[in-house]
Design a protein around this motif. Structure first.
Motif, PDB file in Angstrom:
ATOM      1  N   LEU A  41      -5.612  47.870 -30.072  1.00 50.62           N
ATOM      2  CA  LEU A  41      -6.407  48.921 -29.434  1.00 50.62           C
ATOM      3  C   LEU A  41      -6.851  48.517 -28.027  1.00 50.62           C
ATOM      4  O   LEU A  41      -6.841  49.323 -27.096  1.00 50.62           O
ATOM      5  CB  LEU A  41      -7.630  49.255 -30.297  1.00 50.62           C
ATOM      6  N   ILE A  42      -7.248  47.248 -27.873  1.00 52.56           N
ATOM      7  CA  ILE A  42      -7.671  46.758 -26.555  1.00 52.56           C
ATOM      8  C   ILE A  42      -6.516  46.816 -25.573  1.00 52.56           C
ATOM      9  O   ILE A  42      -6.692  47.103 -24.382  1.00 52.56           O
ATOM     10  CB  ILE A  42      -8.241  45.323 -26.663  1.00 52.56           C
ATOM     11  N   TYR A  43      -5.312  46.551 -26.069  1.00 52.86           N
ATOM     12  CA  TYR A  43      -4.113  46.612 -25.224  1.00 52.86           C
ATOM     13  C   TYR A  43      -3.806  48.046 -24.806  1.00 52.86           C
ATOM     14  O   TYR A  43      -3.397  48.308 -23.680  1.00 52.86           O
ATOM     15  CB  TYR A  43      -2.922  46.020 -25.982  1.00 52.86           C
ATOM     16  N   GLU A  44      -4.028  48.989 -25.735  1.00 55.79           N
ATOM     17  CA  GLU A  44      -3.635  50.383 -25.517  1.00 55.79           C
ATOM     18  C   GLU A  44      -4.645  51.180 -24.698  1.00 55.79           C
ATOM     19  O   GLU A  44      -4.275  52.122 -23.995  1.00 55.79           O
ATOM     20  CB  GLU A  44      -3.441  51.088 -26.868  1.00 55.79           C
ATOM     21  N   LYS A  45      -5.938  50.835 -24.807  1.00 54.83           N
ATOM     22  CA  LYS A  45      -6.977  51.668 -24.201  1.00 54.83           C
ATOM     23  C   LYS A  45      -7.900  50.855 -23.300  1.00 54.83           C
ATOM     24  O   LYS A  45      -8.012  49.644 -23.456  1.00 54.83           O
ATOM     25  CB  LYS A  45      -7.807  52.355 -25.292  1.00 54.83           C
ATOM     26  N   ASN A  46      -8.561  51.556 -22.394  1.00 55.72           N
ATOM     27  CA  ASN A  46      -9.580  50.936 -21.546  1.00 55.72           C
ATOM     28  C   ASN A  46     -10.951  51.194 -22.150  1.00 55.72           C
ATOM     29  O   ASN A  46     -11.423  52.331 -22.160  1.00 55.72           O
ATOM     30  CB  ASN A  46      -9.533  51.512 -20.126  1.00 55.72           C
ATOM     31  N   PHE A  47     -11.582  50.143 -22.674  1.00 57.62           N
ATOM     32  CA  PHE A  47     -12.909  50.284 -23.263  1.00 57.62           C
ATOM     33  C   PHE A  47     -13.975  49.851 -22.259  1.00 57.62           C
ATOM     34  O   PHE A  47     -13.724  49.053 -21.361  1.00 57.62           O
ATOM     35  CB  PHE A  47     -13.028  49.433 -24.531  1.00 57.62           C
ATOM     36  N   ASP A  48     -15.181  50.389 -22.459  1.00 55.48           N
ATOM     37  CA  ASP A  48     -16.314  49.992 -21.623  1.00 55.48           C
ATOM     38  C   ASP A  48     -17.070  48.821 -22.231  1.00 55.48           C
ATOM     39  O   ASP A  48     -17.733  48.071 -21.521  1.00 55.48           O
ATOM     40  CB  ASP A  48     -17.267  51.178 -21.440  1.00 55.48           C
ATOM     41  N   ILE A  49     -16.967  48.677 -23.558  1.00 58.59           N
ATOM     42  CA  ILE A  49     -17.631  47.555 -24.229  1.00 58.59           C
ATOM     43  C   ILE A  49     -16.955  47.294 -25.577  1.00 58.59           C
ATOM     44  O   ILE A  49     -16.426  48.211 -26.210  1.00 58.59           O
ATOM     45  CB  ILE A  49     -19.145  47.831 -24.409  1.00 58.59           C
ATOM     46  N   LEU A  50     -16.949  46.026 -25.979  1.00 60.23           N
ATOM     47  CA  LEU A  50     -16.377  45.619 -27.264  1.00 60.23           C
ATOM     48  C   LEU A  50     -17.496  45.120 -28.168  1.00 60.23           C
ATOM     49  O   LEU A  50     -18.277  44.260 -27.767  1.00 60.23           O
ATOM     50  CB  LEU A  50     -15.346  44.490 -27.064  1.00 60.23           C
ATOM     51  N   LEU A  51     -17.569  45.639 -29.390  1.00 64.09           N
ATOM     52  CA  LEU A  51     -18.495  45.142 -30.411  1.00 64.09           C
ATOM     53  C   LEU A  51     -17.642  44.454 -31.464  1.00 64.09           C
ATOM     54  O   LEU A  51     -16.880  45.116 -32.173  1.00 64.09           O
ATOM     55  CB  LEU A  51     -19.295  46.287 -31.039  1.00 64.09           C
ATOM     56  N   LEU A  52     -17.758  43.139 -31.571  1.00 60.90           N
ATOM     57  CA  LEU A  52     -16.822  42.378 -32.390  1.00 60.90           C
ATOM     58  C   LEU A  52     -17.535  41.568 -33.472  1.00 60.90           C
ATOM     59  O   LEU A  52     -18.316  40.664 -33.173  1.00 60.90           O
ATOM     60  CB  LEU A  52     -16.019  41.409 -31.497  1.00 60.90           C
ATOM     61  N   ASP A  53     -17.248  41.904 -34.724  1.00 61.01           N
ATOM     62  CA  ASP A  53     -17.669  41.045 -35.819  1.00 61.01           C
ATOM     63  C   ASP A  53     -16.829  39.767 -35.738  1.00 61.01           C
ATOM     64  O   ASP A  53     -15.692  39.788 -35.258  1.00 61.01           O
ATOM     65  CB  ASP A  53     -17.455  41.766 -37.159  1.00 61.01           C
ATOM     66  N   VAL A  54     -17.369  38.656 -36.195  1.00 64.34           N
ATOM     67  CA  VAL A  54     -16.648  37.386 -36.088  1.00 64.34           C
ATOM     68  C   VAL A  54     -15.740  37.155 -37.289  1.00 64.34           C
ATOM     69  O   VAL A  54     -14.537  36.912 -37.142  1.00 64.34           O
ATOM     70  CB  VAL A  54     -17.640  36.206 -35.927  1.00 64.34           C
ATOM     71  N   ASN A  55     -16.299  37.222 -38.486  1.00 65.48           N
ATOM     72  CA  ASN A  55     -15.519  36.928 -39.692  1.00 65.48           C
ATOM     73  C   ASN A  55     -14.797  38.174 -40.198  1.00 65.48           C
ATOM     74  O   ASN A  55     -15.282  38.894 -41.063  1.00 65.48           O
ATOM     75  CB  ASN A  55     -16.441  36.370 -40.789  1.00 65.48           C
ATOM     76  N   VAL A  56     -13.634  38.426 -39.602  1.00 70.43           N
ATOM     77  CA  VAL A  56     -12.807  39.573 -39.991  1.00 70.43           C
ATOM     78  C   VAL A  56     -11.396  39.076 -40.314  1.00 70.43           C
ATOM     79  O   VAL A  56     -11.004  37.982 -39.880  1.00 70.43           O
ATOM     80  CB  VAL A  56     -12.745  40.628 -38.862  1.00 70.43           C
ATOM     81  N   PRO A  57     -10.621  39.849 -41.066  1.00 65.28           N
ATOM     82  CA  PRO A  57      -9.269  39.408 -41.456  1.00 65.28           C
ATOM     83  C   PRO A  57      -8.304  39.276 -40.284  1.00 65.28           C
ATOM     84  O   PRO A  57      -8.482  39.889 -39.231  1.00 65.28           O
ATOM     85  CB  PRO A  57      -8.809  40.530 -42.405  1.00 65.28           C
TER      86      PRO A  57
END
Length: 222
Positions: A41-57
């Motif tokens: 998704l980050i590659y495909e779109k221009n985001f203004d902010i990322l909210l990222l959980d750490v422990n994800v698959p």
């Protein structure tokens, strides 16, 4: 224009709660439940902010952001995690995050953190001054350009355009993306106004830096 947020969170209930709250506060949300989908998704779109959980698959939040920073992605990022140790905090900032919020958290606190980061001008920079070239600096807080220490003021639309260019150096930015960035959803985009903003910026920073791509858009060359 609504700010676009990517939420990487594998807890479906929490993800739905955050999405509902932030959409209710005027944001546009995209969701991912594992690191690889978030990366796409980050590659495909221009985001203004990322909210990222750490422990994800598949790819944890730390590794995901580290990879994206190495690829030149400067989108501001907030880690959402239940990790409590100082080592985890250090790892988060070393991977390139702008802020860190621990679970459980109040939704209003998350909103305050998002708004605070977005007020900086959408840059993953600790210094508000961005160097455009050897002679030109741009202050993202005051919207002032400095050429050989001489100040030049630009209006709000021109500042939004310049920030978009600086976030996407050497990439073709299509007209639609520019219109979405410069004009709010209740405003009508203007091709003639855009040409005026381009002309004004070229006068200050140099015509050669903003290249017209016929029928597509513009490219900012560094």
């Amino acid at each position: 224009m609504k700010a676009k947020i990517l939420l990487l969170e594998d807890d479906l209930t929490l993800s739905e709660t955050v999405v509902e709250f932030l959409e209710g506060n005027g944001f546009e949300l995209y969701t991912a439940y594992n690191g690889e989908d978030a990366s796409s998704l980050i590659y495909e779109k221009n985001f203004d902010i990322l909210l990222l959980d750490v422990n994800v698959p598949l790819l944890n939040g730390f590794e995901l952001l580290k990879q994206k920073r190495e690829d030149g992605v400067k989108t501001p990022a907030i880690f959402i995690t239940s990790l409590n140790s100082i080592d985890s905090l250090e790892c988060g900032y070393e991977s390139g995050c702008d802020d860190y919020i621990r679970k459980p958290f109040a939704l209003k606190e998350l909103l305050f953190r998002i708004e605070n980061i977005l007020k900086r001008g959408y840059f993953h920079e600790t210094n508000s001054k961005i160097k455009i070239d050897e002679y030109i600096d741009y202050d993202t807080n005051t919207n002032q350009l400095y050429i050989d220490n001489k100040e030049y003021s630009i209006n709000n639309k021109e500042s939004l355009l310049l920030k978009l260019f600086l976030q996407n150096k050497n990439e073709t930015i299509i007209h639609e993306t520019i219109y979405e960035t410069l004009w709010q959803y209740e405003e009508t985009p203007s091709e003639s106004a855009l040409r005026t903003y381009i002309k004004n910026l070229r006068k200050i920073i140099g015509k050669e830096k903003i290249v017209s791509i016929k029928k597509l858009g513009y490219r900012f060359t560094s």
